[in-house]
Design a protein around this motif. Structure first.
Motif, PDB file in Angstrom:
ATOM      1  N   ILE A 176       0.773  -1.191   0.164  1.00 48.29           N
ATOM      2  CA  ILE A 176       0.163  -0.105   0.077  1.00 48.29           C
ATOM      3  C   ILE A 176       0.941   1.227   0.158  1.00 48.29           C
ATOM      4  CG2 ILE A 176      -1.953  -1.045   0.992  1.00 48.29           C
ATOM      5  CD1 ILE A 176      -1.345   0.082   3.776  1.00 48.29           C
ATOM      6  N   GLY A 177       2.116   1.061   0.337  1.00 45.25           N
ATOM      7  CA  GLY A 177       3.040   2.351  -0.059  1.00 45.25           C
ATOM      8  C   GLY A 177       2.927   3.200   1.020  1.00 45.25           C
ATOM      9  N   THR A 178       2.475   2.988   2.338  1.00 47.53           N
ATOM     10  CA  THR A 178       2.310   3.546   3.454  1.00 47.53           C
ATOM     11  C   THR A 178       3.605   3.692   4.011  1.00 47.53           C
ATOM     12  OG1 THR A 178      -0.037   3.210   3.951  1.00 47.53           O
ATOM     13  CG2 THR A 178       1.343   3.615   6.046  1.00 47.53           C
ATOM     14  N   VAL A 179       4.075   4.953   4.622  1.00 48.01           N
ATOM     15  CA  VAL A 179       5.488   5.298   5.046  1.00 48.01           C
ATOM     16  C   VAL A 179       5.118   5.360   6.702  1.00 48.01           C
ATOM     17  CG1 VAL A 179       7.477   6.817   5.130  1.00 48.01           C
ATOM     18  CG2 VAL A 179       6.230   6.368   2.980  1.00 48.01           C
ATOM     19  N   GLN A 180       6.113   4.650   7.454  1.00 48.62           N
ATOM     20  CA  GLN A 180       5.673   4.462   8.946  1.00 48.62           C
ATOM     21  C   GLN A 180       6.707   5.504   9.527  1.00 48.62           C
ATOM     22  OE1 GLN A 180       3.708   2.599  10.285  1.00 48.62           O
ATOM     23  NE2 GLN A 180       2.958   0.867   8.933  1.00 48.62           N
ATOM     24  N   PRO A 181       6.408   5.781  10.772  1.00 48.51           N
ATOM     25  CA  PRO A 181       7.082   6.933  11.537  1.00 48.51           C
ATOM     26  C   PRO A 181       8.213   6.223  12.245  1.00 48.51           C
ATOM     27  CG  PRO A 181       5.289   6.368  12.745  1.00 48.51           C
ATOM     28  CD  PRO A 181       4.906   5.614  11.302  1.00 48.51           C
ATOM     29  N   VAL A 182       9.184   5.517  11.362  1.00 57.17           N
ATOM     30  CA  VAL A 182      10.297   4.535  11.766  1.00 57.17           C
ATOM     31  C   VAL A 182      11.098   5.149  12.806  1.00 57.17           C
ATOM     32  CG1 VAL A 182       9.755   2.893  10.069  1.00 57.17           C
ATOM     33  CG2 VAL A 182      11.617   4.674   9.715  1.00 57.17           C
ATOM     34  N   GLU A 183      11.578   6.472  12.731  1.00 53.72           N
ATOM     35  CA  GLU A 183      12.259   7.134  13.869  1.00 53.72           C
ATOM     36  C   GLU A 183      11.757   7.108  15.113  1.00 53.72           C
ATOM     37  OE1 GLU A 183      11.878   8.386  10.689  1.00 53.72           O
ATOM     38  OE2 GLU A 183      14.004   8.162   9.691  1.00 53.72           O
ATOM     39  N   ARG A 184      10.436   7.514  14.887  1.00 59.68           N
ATOM     40  CA  ARG A 184       9.920   7.464  16.369  1.00 59.68           C
ATOM     41  C   ARG A 184       9.525   6.086  17.140  1.00 59.68           C
ATOM     42  NH1 ARG A 184       4.716  11.652  16.083  1.00 59.68           N
ATOM     43  NH2 ARG A 184       4.973  11.410  18.387  1.00 59.68           N
ATOM     44  N   LEU A 185       9.317   5.270  16.024  1.00 54.23           N
ATOM     45  CA  LEU A 185       9.063   3.955  16.554  1.00 54.23           C
ATOM     46  C   LEU A 185      10.434   3.213  17.249  1.00 54.23           C
ATOM     47  CD1 LEU A 185       6.501   2.629  13.692  1.00 54.23           C
ATOM     48  CD2 LEU A 185       6.084   2.998  16.358  1.00 54.23           C
ATOM     49  N   ALA A 186      11.510   3.620  16.604  1.00 57.79           N
ATOM     50  CA  ALA A 186      12.829   3.044  17.132  1.00 57.79           C
ATOM     51  C   ALA A 186      12.980   3.798  18.448  1.00 57.79           C
ATOM     52  CB  ALA A 186      13.746   3.595  15.845  1.00 57.79           C
ATOM     53  N   ALA A 187      12.719   4.996  18.534  1.00 59.06           N
ATOM     54  CA  ALA A 187      12.950   5.557  19.765  1.00 59.06           C
ATOM     55  C   ALA A 187      12.037   4.730  21.021  1.00 59.06           C
ATOM     56  CB  ALA A 187      12.577   7.093  19.792  1.00 59.06           C
TER      57      ALA A 187
END
Length: 359
Positions: free
Chosen positions: A142-153
Motif C-alpha cells: 500500500i506504500g504507507t511510510v511508517q514513522p520509523v524514527e519515532r518507533l525506533a525511539a
C-alpha cells in the motif's frame, strides 16, 4: 507491454548493467576471479566488492556496516535469528519474510496493529520482555511510510532492538536514522536480483546464519559475486544521485493516475506514502477478469510474493477491509523508467475495463 509492477521488481539500470559486465568473466579475462583469493585477480575482485559496499553504505545511515546477502529475505533472517532475541513484536503489515521468520522463532509473537491508513501508532504498547521490534519503512502493498524514527525511539526506550525492512524505501527516501538493523534489496532499486544487504549498527554483534568459510565479516559464509556487488553498488550510487529527481517523477505519475482513476478508493494513507505505489479498490470489481482482459499491462492484485494464493491480502485486512473489498483491490507501481503516456494509457484502459464490468 506497459510495466506497472515496480514493487515486485524494478528494471535493471543501464549503469548497473555496465558496472556488472567486467565481472561477468570468461576465459579471456580475469573478471571471474574469486574475491576471497589472495592473488592479483582476486584482489581486484575484492576491491570491486569494497567499492560496491561503500556505494551501498552511502544510502544508509552512518555508524554501521554493510553485510552482503543473497537478498532482503536472507538479511531479515540474519537480523532476526542472529540478534539472539526470543520475544518479538512486528507490525501487522510486515512482509512475509519478517512475519514467517518471527512466527517460527516466537510462538507468542506480538503483532502490532495499524490504523485504517496502515500506520503503527508511535505509542504502541510493547510487551515488557520484547527483545526485537520489526516495522517496515514503506509497505510493499500500500506504500504507507511508517514513522520509523519515532518507533525506533519507542523500541529503544523499552530496551529492545529495532529492525527496519527498508526494501521499498532504500534509494527513494531518507533512510531510517535510528534503526539497529536495516534490510535492503538490490532489485527493488534498479539493481540485479540475487543480492541484498543487512546494515548493522556499530557495536551490535550478531550470530551467523550461514557458516562455512567466515566471509562477510564472519556473518555470511560463501563466495561473493563481484558482478552482483558491482551492479548493486552502481544502482545504489545512481539512486542516491537521482533521489529527488526520481521522487518528483513518480509524484507526477501518481497525480496522473489518481486523476484518471478518481472514483476508485485509495488503500493506505494519502499523505504518508511513497507515490510510486498506488493501491486502489472498486467495490464489486472482478480483479482476475480485469487482469485477463489487460494482459499487456503488468500490474498486481496484491503483493507479488503472495500472488496465486487465493487468500485476501493480510495487509488490506489489517486496515479493516473486508475480504470482499480486499479482493477488489489492485496495485499499480511505477518508477524511474515509467513514461507519463504509458501511465495515462494504462489507467484509461483499466478504468474502461472496470466500467465494462458494470462497477
Amino acid at each position: 507491454m506497459i510495466y506497472l509492477d515496480y514493487q515486485a521488481t524494478t528494471p535493471l539500470a543501464p549503469e548497473a548493467r555496465e558496472a556488472m559486465l567486467p565481472w561477468l568473466g570468461g576465459p579471456e579475462t580475469t573478471g571471474f576471479a574469486n574475491p576471497h583469493s589472495p592473488h592479483r585477480p582476486g584482489r581486484a575482485a575484492a576491491a570491486a566488492v569494497e567499492v560496491a559496499r561503500a556505494q551501498v553504505a552511502a544510502l544508509l545511515p552512518p555508524g554501521g556496516r554493510v553485510i552482503f546477502t543473497s537478498g532482503a529475505t536472507e538479511a531479515i533472517n540474519l537480523a532476526i535469528l542472529g540478534s539472539g532475541a526470543r520475544k518479538l513484536a512486528v507490525s501487522a503489515i510486515e512482509h512475509a519474510a519478517v512475519l514467517d521468520t518471527a512466527q517460527a522463532l516466537d510462538s507468542g509473537l506480538a503483532v502490532l496493529p495499524v490504523d485504517t491508513e496502515g500506520l503503527v501508532h508511535v505509542d504502541v504498547a510493547l510487551p515488557n520482555d520484547t527483545g526485537l521490534v520489526a516495522v517496515m519503512q514503506v509497505n510493499n502493498e500500500i506504500g504507507t511510510v511508517q514513522p520509523v524514527e519515532r518507533l525506533a525511539a519507542r523500541t529503544h526506550a523499552a530496551g529492545a532492538l529495532f529492525l527496519c525492512d527498508a526494501v521499498q524505501g532504500a534509494g527513494k527516501i531518507t533512510p531510517p536514522a535510528d534503526a539497529d538493523l536495516i534490510a535492503i534489496s538490490a532489485h527493488k532499486l534498479y539493481g540485479p536480483k540475487g543480492i541484498g544487504a543487512l546494515w548493522v549498527r556499530d557495536g551490535l554483534d550478531l550470530a551467523p546464519l550461514i557458516r562455512g568459510g567466515g566471509q562477510e565479516q564472519g556473518l555470511r559464509s560463501g563466495t561473493l559475486s563481484p558482478m552482483l556487488c558491482a551492479g548493486f553498488g552502481a544502482a545504489a550510487a545512481l539512486a542516491k544521485a537521482r533521489m529527488d529527481e526520481d521522487a518528483a517523477h513518480v509524484a507526477l505519475l501518481w497525480e496522473c493516475a489518481r486523476t484518471i482513476l478518481s472514483r476508485w478508493t485509495l488503500n493506505g494513507s494519502a499523505t504518508r506514502r511513497w507515490h510510486g505505489n498506488l493501491n486502489l479498490r472498486l467495490p464489486g470489481l472482478d480483479v482476475a477478469r480485469l487482469m485477463s482482459e489487460l494482459r499487456d499491462v503488468a500490474f498486481s492484485a496484491g503483493s507479488a510474493c503472495a500472488s496465486g494464493s487465493g487468500r485476501p491480502s493480510h495487509v488490506l485486512r489489517a486496515l479493516g477491509l473486508s475480504d470482499r473489498d480486499a479482493k477488489s483491490s489492485i496495485r499499480l507501481g511505477f518508477g524511474r523508467y515509467s513514461e507519463l503516456r504509458e501511465v495515462e494509457d494504462a489507467c484509461a484502459r483499466i478504468e474502461a475495463a472496470a466500467a465494462a464490468q458494470g462497477v
